[in-house]
Design an enzyme around this catalytic site. Structure first.
Site, PDB file in Angstrom:
ATOM      1  N   ILE A   1      41.526  44.470  50.610  1.00 33.45           N
ATOM      2  CA  ILE A   1      40.085  44.743  50.597  1.00 33.45           C
ATOM      3  C   ILE A   1      39.246  43.512  50.939  1.00 33.45           C
ATOM      4  O   ILE A   1      38.138  43.642  51.449  1.00 33.45           O
ATOM      5  CB  ILE A   1      39.650  45.353  49.237  1.00 33.45           C
ATOM      6  CG1 ILE A   1      38.295  46.057  49.380  1.00 33.45           C
ATOM      7  CG2 ILE A   1      39.654  44.308  48.137  1.00 33.45           C
ATOM      8  CD1 ILE A   1      37.949  46.980  48.243  1.00 33.45           C
TER       9      ILE A   1
ATOM     10  N   ASN B   1      36.287  42.835  35.420  1.00 33.45           N
ATOM     11  CA  ASN B   1      36.373  42.969  33.965  1.00 33.45           C
ATOM     12  C   ASN B   1      34.983  42.713  33.395  1.00 33.45           C
ATOM     13  O   ASN B   1      34.083  42.307  34.115  1.00 33.45           O
ATOM     14  CB  ASN B   1      37.450  42.038  33.380  1.00 33.45           C
ATOM     15  CG  ASN B   1      37.162  40.576  33.672  1.00 33.45           C
ATOM     16  OD1 ASN B   1      36.056  40.089  33.477  1.00 33.45           O
ATOM     17  ND2 ASN B   1      38.164  39.867  34.164  1.00 33.45           N
TER      18      ASN B   1
ATOM     19  N   GLY C   1      44.713  40.673  39.788  1.00 35.40           N
ATOM     20  CA  GLY C   1      44.635  41.774  40.739  1.00 35.40           C
ATOM     21  C   GLY C   1      43.540  41.608  41.768  1.00 35.40           C
ATOM     22  O   GLY C   1      43.272  40.514  42.267  1.00 35.40           O
TER      23      GLY C   1
ATOM     24  N   ASP D   1      40.351  41.755  41.439  1.00 31.66           N
ATOM     25  CA  ASP D   1      39.260  40.912  40.942  1.00 31.66           C
ATOM     26  C   ASP D   1      39.516  39.445  41.288  1.00 31.66           C
ATOM     27  O   ASP D   1      38.667  38.763  41.866  1.00 31.66           O
ATOM     28  CB  ASP D   1      39.123  41.113  39.431  1.00 31.66           C
ATOM     29  CG  ASP D   1      37.884  40.462  38.825  1.00 31.66           C
ATOM     30  OD1 ASP D   1      36.938  40.158  39.574  1.00 31.66           O
ATOM     31  OD2 ASP D   1      37.863  40.288  37.598  1.00 31.66           O
TER      32      ASP D   1
ATOM     33  N   SER E   1      40.954  50.672  38.184  1.00 30.13           N
ATOM     34  CA  SER E   1      41.656  50.899  36.903  1.00 30.13           C
ATOM     35  C   SER E   1      43.137  51.251  37.012  1.00 30.13           C
ATOM     36  O   SER E   1      43.780  51.496  36.004  1.00 30.13           O
ATOM     37  CB  SER E   1      40.947  51.973  36.049  1.00 30.13           C
ATOM     38  OG  SER E   1      39.792  51.446  35.453  1.00 30.13           O
ATOM     39  N   THR E   2      43.701  51.273  38.223  1.00 28.78           N
ATOM     40  CA  THR E   2      45.095  51.719  38.359  1.00 28.78           C
ATOM     41  C   THR E   2      46.110  50.583  38.263  1.00 28.78           C
ATOM     42  O   THR E   2      47.308  50.844  38.284  1.00 28.78           O
ATOM     43  CB  THR E   2      45.322  52.470  39.689  1.00 28.78           C
ATOM     44  OG1 THR E   2      45.058  51.581  40.785  1.00 28.78           O
ATOM     45  CG2 THR E   2      44.428  53.682  39.779  1.00 28.78           C
ATOM     46  N   GLY E   3      45.653  49.362  38.143  1.00 26.45           N
ATOM     47  CA  GLY E   3      46.570  48.226  38.014  1.00 26.45           C
ATOM     48  C   GLY E   3      46.867  47.949  36.555  1.00 26.45           C
ATOM     49  O   GLY E   3      47.418  48.795  35.848  1.00 26.45           O
ATOM     50  N   ILE E   4      46.428  46.781  36.072  1.00 27.76           N
ATOM     51  CA  ILE E   4      46.733  46.398  34.693  1.00 27.76           C
ATOM     52  C   ILE E   4      46.041  47.295  33.666  1.00 27.76           C
ATOM     53  O   ILE E   4      46.418  47.299  32.503  1.00 27.76           O
ATOM     54  CB  ILE E   4      46.416  44.911  34.409  1.00 27.76           C
ATOM     55  CG1 ILE E   4      44.937  44.591  34.649  1.00 27.76           C
ATOM     56  CG2 ILE E   4      47.290  44.003  35.244  1.00 27.76           C
ATOM     57  CD1 ILE E   4      44.524  43.221  34.147  1.00 27.76           C
TER      58      ILE E   4
END
Length: 176
Positions: free
Chosen positions: A9, A22, A30, A32, A119-122
């Protein structure tokens, strides 16, 4: 109107990229961490100004900053929910994260925007549920606005890419 890409991205040329941030807005792991690293200190400086003013960003809310060295003009930071087996309103919070990002984009005359898989990672949100929510919220929103001309879902992994492709094909929304 909706495109799907498997890739990074931070390399997408759009008016705004969405950061799965966060609540501290100070960068993390990730996507972020990748956005903060690629965009440079200007993003962090803007995030620190927002923190001074309002104390971070709550789950499902969104804020906008410069994109620094990224090929985008802006970064929209939104905080998705941590998955807790669906017991803490996670699905509605994730939908609100997408919706609030789109509203903020529209308010800032952003015409092209790219989203990661929030929200699909950690945060462990089930990828299939997250994809359904993302596609539904985005397609519903696009039906109500002419400000946003293109949304790109940028998937980092094959699993998310396959889930999004299937959903977009079913809804006949997929611009290949």
């Amino acid at each position: 109107m909706i495109e799907l890409i498997k890739g990074d991205i931070t390399k997408i040329t759009v008016d705004a990229i969405v950061n799965a941030a966060n609540t501290s807005l100070l960068g993390g792991g990730g996507v972020d961490g990748a956005i903060h690293k690629a965009g440079g200190k200007a993003i962090l400086e803007d995030c620190q100004k927002i923190r001074s003013k309002q104390g971070g960003c709550k789950v499902s809310e969104a804020v906008i900053t410069t994109a620094g060295k990224l090929p985008a003009k802006f970064v929209i930071h939104t905080v998705g929910p941590v998955w807790n087996n669906g017991n803490n309103n996670e699905e509605n919070l994730l939908a609100a994260a997408y919706l609030n990002s789109l509203r903020l984009a529209s308010q800032n005359a952003i015409h092209t925007i790219s989203f990661p898989n929030i929200s699909t990672g950690i945060y462990r949100f089930p990828k299939d549920k997250a994809a359904q929510i993302a596609v539904q919220v985005v397609s519903d929103f696009l039906a109500t606005t002419d400000t946003i001309e293109k949304v790109i879902f940028v998937c980092f992994d094959d699993e998310n890419y396959t889930l999004y492709a299937k959903l977009l094909n079913q809804k006949d929304l997929y611009n290949k």
